[in-house]
Design an enzyme around this catalytic site. Structure first.
Site, mmCIF file in Angstrom:
data_model
loop_
_atom_site.group_PDB
_atom_site.id
_atom_site.type_symbol
_atom_site.label_atom_id
_atom_site.label_comp_id
_atom_site.label_asym_id
_atom_site.label_seq_id
_atom_site.Cartn_x
_atom_site.Cartn_y
_atom_site.Cartn_z
ATOM 1 N N SER A 1 -14.522 -58.400 33.755
ATOM 2 C CA SER A 1 -14.426 -56.962 34.044
ATOM 3 C C SER A 1 -13.570 -56.250 33.008
ATOM 4 C CB SER A 1 -13.850 -56.735 35.449
ATOM 5 O OG SER A 1 -12.609 -57.380 35.595
ATOM 6 N N ASN B 1 -5.792 -59.784 44.180
ATOM 7 C CA ASN B 1 -6.470 -58.949 45.179
ATOM 8 C C ASN B 1 -5.631 -57.742 45.587
ATOM 9 O OD1 ASN B 1 -8.402 -60.874 44.964
ATOM 10 N ND2 ASN B 1 -8.054 -61.823 46.964
ATOM 11 N N THR C 1 -32.491 -14.347 49.783
ATOM 12 C CA THR C 1 -32.706 -15.507 50.645
ATOM 13 C C THR C 1 -34.115 -15.967 50.294
ATOM 14 O OG1 THR C 1 -33.585 -14.166 52.445
ATOM 15 C CG2 THR C 1 -31.233 -14.634 52.536
ATOM 16 N N HIS C 2 -34.365 -17.248 50.326
ATOM 17 C CA HIS C 2 -35.654 -17.812 49.880
ATOM 18 C C HIS C 2 -35.969 -17.420 48.441
ATOM 19 C CE1 HIS C 2 -36.420 -18.321 54.270
ATOM 20 N NE2 HIS C 2 -35.878 -17.119 54.342
ATOM 21 N N SER D 1 -33.215 -24.513 19.607
ATOM 22 C CA SER D 1 -34.356 -25.423 19.568
ATOM 23 C C SER D 1 -34.654 -25.740 18.115
ATOM 24 C CB SER D 1 -35.566 -24.748 20.216
ATOM 25 O OG SER D 1 -36.757 -25.305 19.714
ATOM 26 N N LYS E 1 -34.948 -19.540 20.350
ATOM 27 C CA LYS E 1 -34.455 -20.107 21.601
ATOM 28 C C LYS E 1 -32.933 -20.212 21.659
ATOM 29 C CE LYS E 1 -36.246 -21.888 24.651
ATOM 30 N NZ LYS E 1 -37.153 -22.875 25.223
ATOM 31 N N ASN F 1 -30.743 -22.102 24.603
ATOM 32 C CA ASN F 1 -30.960 -22.851 25.847
ATOM 33 C C ASN F 1 -29.650 -23.096 26.599
ATOM 34 O OD1 ASN F 1 -33.726 -23.089 25.299
ATOM 35 N ND2 ASN F 1 -33.364 -24.908 24.038
ATOM 36 N N GLU G 1 -27.642 -27.075 32.377
ATOM 37 C CA GLU G 1 -28.631 -28.083 32.782
ATOM 38 C C GLU G 1 -27.981 -29.460 32.918
ATOM 39 O OE1 GLU G 1 -32.784 -26.985 30.842
ATOM 40 O OE2 GLU G 1 -31.124 -26.530 29.520
ATOM 41 N N TYR H 1 -11.484 -60.045 50.519
ATOM 42 C CA TYR H 1 -11.981 -59.721 49.181
ATOM 43 C C TYR H 1 -13.235 -60.518 48.852
ATOM 44 C CZ TYR H 1 -12.254 -59.352 44.102
ATOM 45 O OH TYR H 1 -12.695 -59.131 42.819
ATOM 46 N N GLN I 1 -15.477 -56.089 42.486
ATOM 47 C CA GLN I 1 -15.160 -55.802 41.086
ATOM 48 C C GLN I 1 -16.075 -54.692 40.541
ATOM 49 O OE1 GLN I 1 -13.747 -58.843 38.258
ATOM 50 N NE2 GLN I 1 -15.837 -58.803 37.459
ATOM 51 N N LYS J 1 -15.351 -50.295 40.168
ATOM 52 C CA LYS J 1 -14.750 -49.390 39.183
ATOM 53 C C LYS J 1 -15.740 -48.600 38.313
ATOM 54 C CE LYS J 1 -12.008 -52.946 38.687
ATOM 55 N NZ LYS J 1 -11.987 -53.438 40.091
#
Ligand code: ARG
Length: 469
Positions: A31, A118, A163-164, A285, A291, A293, A298, A325, A330, A333
């Site tokens: 690990s 542990n 709304t909607h 772009s 463009k 963006n 996003e 344990y 392990q 993380k």
């Protein structure tokens, strides 16, 4: 790093083994590639442990001092050069201990008295999560400040409320922004309560059953900034609720940020044209020169998928584990580390977008009246001024909307004849109440969209955030 394994037994636990682990065993077991991120916490935990052992007379003061000096030297090394990765040493705990042995010799072997990896890993990880909660809280606060600042600027500016995703009623932009302030306020409460729940120190639970040594668990708890030690050693070494609490709170933040990101993306589109993002948080772009963006938005929306995935991953890792344990743990993380990195970046991106956005308030205003957004105001007027029951008022207003659609005009542009034909109780005076400004100003119920209500919300938020002091 590929192991330097030579087929001999592991120096830390290999006493009963004739053969060393295979290359595959070493690789699946290691690990260190990710838990080296815990080195600061590991050394802090060891230092607290060794100083307590000395105070309890379990270690001599001299040995404790030697070990502590060694641990401090290792911290300086790691700070300077990073943590070396040797799969044979498995994890950060054995990496530190092995280096300590190189530095101070056999006395290093006394560090692990009355301790197990542990309780050690549970302690390290809790310390890491606690610090991460504080970082996220700071990030959440920064986004809140940006929202509050922009909301104050735009307390009076009118936009369509949806709304909607259909124009519903006009609202103020300040009110819309403050809605996200509220979501993040609850997020901060969730993280604060997660922090309270993790405030118990695992150190001293040892492997699973506690230890026969006369430990002072209060002392190590205090030294590491916990209010008290955990109460049940079996639970302690198998508990990862604190990591799940973190991930669940993080998931909800990511959901909120993703919704805001989605709005930003829609608002930045040409048909809406509500917002211009700062160049510094947009991309172009490679083929379409015109463009610009909203990639940062996003990616914030996309990262939510990975953060929620991390919460799901750890939930499923934990769900079938018997006490106490098991090595499955392990795998706790990587999802937390990944989610934390993604959330930190998402918060910083969102702060930048909100602080730097240019809102096209003319465009918002021009669309705020579309779809007869003040129709409810007409219905409310009929209730208030003409004593019409709301259901009937709703019906009459519906007829007015149909008439306006037929004529291709706004509700406020209907003539006296139009109104008389619909219902004699609708007088031209009613139409005067259908302005956008009148509509938002009238929504003064507590928490409503009226500019003075928004200013109240902003004021309270600024106080909470200490923005005026
Ligand atoms: N690297 C391990 C982990 O992250 C440390 C605990 C190992 N304990 C053990 N009994 N092998 O969970």
């Amino acid at each position: 790093m590929q192991s330097s394994g030579n087929g001999q037994g592991n120096a830390m636990w290999g006493g009963r083994f004739a053969d060393g682990p295979s290359a595959i065993m070493r690789e699946i077991n290691a690990s260190i590639p990710f838990d080296k991120a815990l080195w600061r916490q590991d050394i802090a935990g060891s230092r607290a442990h060794v100083s307590m052992l000395a105070a309890q007379g379990i270690l001599t003061a001299g040995d404790a001092q030697t070990i502590d000096d060694g641990l401090q030297a290792i911290a300086a090394e790691y700070e300077r050069d990073g943590v070396p990765e040797d799969w044979d040493l498995e994890d950060i705990h054995m990496t530190v201990e092995s280096r300590l042995t190189e530095l101070v010799g056999p006395v290093a072997g006394r560090l692990h008295t009355a301790r197990s990896r542990n309780d050690q890993v549970a302690t390290d990880f809790k310390l890491w999560v606690r610090e991460s909660i504080d970082q996220i809280d700071a990030g959440l606060q920064a986004v809140q400040r940006a929202l509050v600042t922009r909301a104050a600027e735009h307390a009076d500016d009118i936009m369509p409320g949806f709304t909607h995703l259909q124009a519903a009623q006009p609202v103020t932009l300040g009110h819309h922004l403050m809605a996200y302030y509220e979501m993040l306020r609850r997020d901060r409460m969730r993280f604060a309560s997660a922090r309270e729940r993790l405030d118990e120190c695992p150190l001293g639970a040892a492997a699973l059953a506690g230890t026969g040594f006369d430990l002072d668990r209060e002392a190590t708890a205090k030294a590491l900034g916990f209010s008290q030690p955990t109460s049940n050693s079996l639970d302690t070494v198998s508990d990862r609720d604190f990591a799940l609490d973190y991930l669940h709170a993080a998931s909800l933040v990511s959901i909120h940020l993703s919704r805001l990101a989605e709005e930003i993306i829609i608002w930045a589109s040409q048909p809406f044209g509500f917002i211009r993002l700062p160049d510094s948080l947009s991309t172009g772009s490679s083929i379409m020169p015109q463009k610009k963006n909203p990639d940062a938005a996003e990616l914030v929306r996309g990262h939510a998928g990975r953060i929620i995935g991390a919460a799901t991953a750890l939930s499923i890792t934990m769900k079938g584990l018997p006490l106490a344990y098991a090595k499955d743990m392990q795998d706790d993380k990587p999802p937390v580390f990944e989610a934390h990195g993604l959330l930190t970046l998402s918060l910083a991106s969102m702060e930048g977008m909100i602080a730097g956005a240019e809102f096209n308030t003319d465009r918002m205003l021009s669309l705020a009246g579309s779809g007869h957004a003040t129709a409810t105001d007409l219905a409310d007027w009929l209730v208030r001024e003409a004593g019409v029951p709301f259901r009937e008022a709703h019906h009459i207003t519906g007829a007015a909307v149909a008439r306006a659609d037929e004529k291709g005009c706004a509700l406020a542009e209907l003539t006296q004849e139009d109104l008389a034909a619909i219902d004699p109780r609708v007088t031209p005076d009613a139409l005067a109440h259908l302005t956008l400004e009148g509509s938002v100003a009238s929504r003064r119920s507590y928490g409503g969209t009226a500019p003075d209500r928004v200013r109240e919300q902003v004021k309270a938020a600024r106080e909470t955030l200490g923005m005026d002091s």
